[in-house]
Design an enzyme around this catalytic site. Structure first.
Site, short mmCIF file in Angstrom:
data_model
loop_
_atom_site.label_atom_id
_atom_site.label_comp_id
_atom_site.label_asym_id
_atom_site.label_seq_id
_atom_site.Cartn_x
_atom_site.Cartn_y
_atom_site.Cartn_z
N ASN A 208 23.06 34.10 30.08
CA ASN A 208 22.00 33.26 30.40
C ASN A 208 20.74 33.83 30.56
O ASN A 208 21.00 35.00 31.08
CB ASN A 208 22.13 32.33 31.21
CG ASN A 208 23.45 31.21 30.88
OD1 ASN A 208 23.57 31.08 29.93
ND2 ASN A 208 23.80 30.36 31.98
N ASP A 276 28.41 29.90 31.49
CA ASP A 276 29.43 28.73 31.63
C ASP A 276 30.56 29.28 30.99
O ASP A 276 31.78 28.72 31.39
CB ASP A 276 28.86 27.70 30.98
CG ASP A 276 27.73 26.70 31.32
OD1 ASP A 276 27.76 26.72 32.74
OD2 ASP A 276 26.62 26.46 30.65
N PRO A 304 34.31 30.07 36.14
CA PRO A 304 34.40 29.46 37.44
C PRO A 304 33.20 28.57 37.71
O PRO A 304 32.00 29.21 37.41
CB PRO A 304 34.91 30.20 38.46
CG PRO A 304 34.59 31.68 37.83
CD PRO A 304 34.62 31.51 36.70
#
Length: 398
Positions: A208, A276, A304
């Site tokens: 990200n 994610d 996780p």
């Protein structure tokens, strides 16, 4: 800033001990009284005369010195300070502290003190990464010992990596922050920041977007209010703050492990942009583009959920858990739903649509989502946003 504060400085044996002489000078410039204690090994690197001259104090060296015991016994010496600083904290000293050993003056003082202790580790990278050192570190943190550094960089032994003693200004900042009378004095707060990198192969990854600027600013603001901050960061563009305990990670799995190792804490703020998904079939060799072979088939699995994991802990959950939500549409609705889904106390939400200029910029505009509703904040610098959020956290922990 440190006027009339008394610091017992235990100097361990290592080449980094030369920094401790500068540390004495810098602490005294801030108004502190510094009482040096040298281990036998430390005397191989710095002289008692140098430490005494810089501190303008007697240097203590021997557990069984009858003159020292008559003037100030080791029990009294261990309790006459506002803070005990161990710099450098060698692997040996950390092992003694974690194991409860007391066979010389330094280790006996550390066992006998009823004052807070701060260590500044310094050692070879392999010694720092050794499982025994990491176990000892975890034990000391659980016992409430504050940790500054180590930094990553070149070492006197010629190797490069984590284990380099933190620079003196960083240590002084940490001491000043701890001894300040801010509203978060004595509180331990965990902050995550930056992205995670999930490898596809040794040279490619998915991630990200995140500069780490907001997380870093928040850690600094919490530190300035007196908090003991553990800063778990992915590979961010912004350098981690000084005066906090830094744990560098790459992947979401590593970040979760670092978070769990840093607990317990009074509050936890999850500002990191955690990926994610990860590539389940990541290659240990660089994938080659072969003519006519087509595109590689990547298999993904979920990472996780760190925020959810900590929010829903049945034992050891921080008293305040704060998540972040970077959204591009329906910001309030998505953030409210995320708070309910994760089980955290607050969500700090912002609109990172390209037209806002928030992502990678110097400003932020956030909304605070709590059980009481949504509070919109004006567009502010990331530093001012951090200061306001830190003040709100301090108020919530009263």
């Amino acid at each position: 800033m440190l006027a009339n504060k008394r610091i017992l400085l235990i100097i361990g044996g290592g080449i980094a001990a030369f920094k401790s002489l500068d540390l004495i000078r810098r602490l005294r410039e801030q108004g502190a009284n510094v009482v040096p204690v040298l281990t036998k090994a430390a005397e191989e690197f710095v002289t008692p005369l140098s430490a005494s001259a810089l501190a303008a104090e007697k240097v203590y060296r021997d557990l069984f010195d009858l003159t020292d015991e008559a003037e100030m016994g080791h029990i009294e010496l261990s309790r006459a300070a506002d803070l005990v600083v161990v710099a450098p904290a060698t692997a040996d000293l950390m092992g003694k502290m974690a194991g409860g050993l007391a066979n010389d003056l330094a280790s006996t003082l550390l066992m006998a003190t009823d004052k807070p202790v701060m260590i500044v580790p310094a050692m070879n990278v392999k010694m720092w990464e050794h499982p025994a050192t990491q176990r000892n570190l975890a034990t000391l943190q659980t016992d409430g010992v504050r940790v500054v550094g180590p930094d990553e960089g070149p070492m006197a032994c010629g190797e490069f990596g984590p284990g380099r003693m933190a620079e003196v200004p960083e240590i002084v900042d940490a001491v000043s922050a701890f001894l300040s009378d801010g509203p978060l004095k004595g509180r331990h707060i965990l902050v995550t920041s930056g992205p995670t990198h999930e490898p596809i192969d040794p040279v490619r990854y998915i991630a990200n977007r995140s500069s780490g600027a907001q997380g870093t600013a928040l850690a600094e603001a919490l530190r300035d209010l007196g908090a003991n901050v553990t800063f778990v960061t992915g590979p961010a563009q912004v350098a981690p703050p000084e005066g906090v305990t830094v744990r560098k990670v790459e992947t979401a799995g590593e970040m979760l492990a670092a978070v769990e190792a840093a607990l317990p804490s009074d509050a936890a703020v999850f500002a990191a942009a955690v990926a994610d998904w990860r590539v389940e079939n990541a290659s240990d060799q660089k994938m080659k583009k072969t003519e006519g072979a087509g595109l590689p088939a990547l298999e993904f699995s979920e990472n996780p959920d760190i925020l959810k994991t900590v929010s829903q802990m049945t034992t050891g959950r921080p008293g305040l858990v704060v998540g972040f939500a970077a959204e591009t549409n329906d910001v309030e609705a998505n953030a409210t739903a995320k708070r309910a889904r994760k089980g955290c106390d607050w969500i700090v939400a912002n609109d990172v649509s390209p037209e806002t200029g928030i992502m990678g910029g110097s400003e932020n505009k956030v909304s605070i989502v709590t059980a009481d509703g949504v509070e919109d904040w004006p567009r502010l610098s990331k530093q001012e946003t951090a200061r306001r959020l830190a003040a709100r956290i301090a108020d919530a922990l009263k």
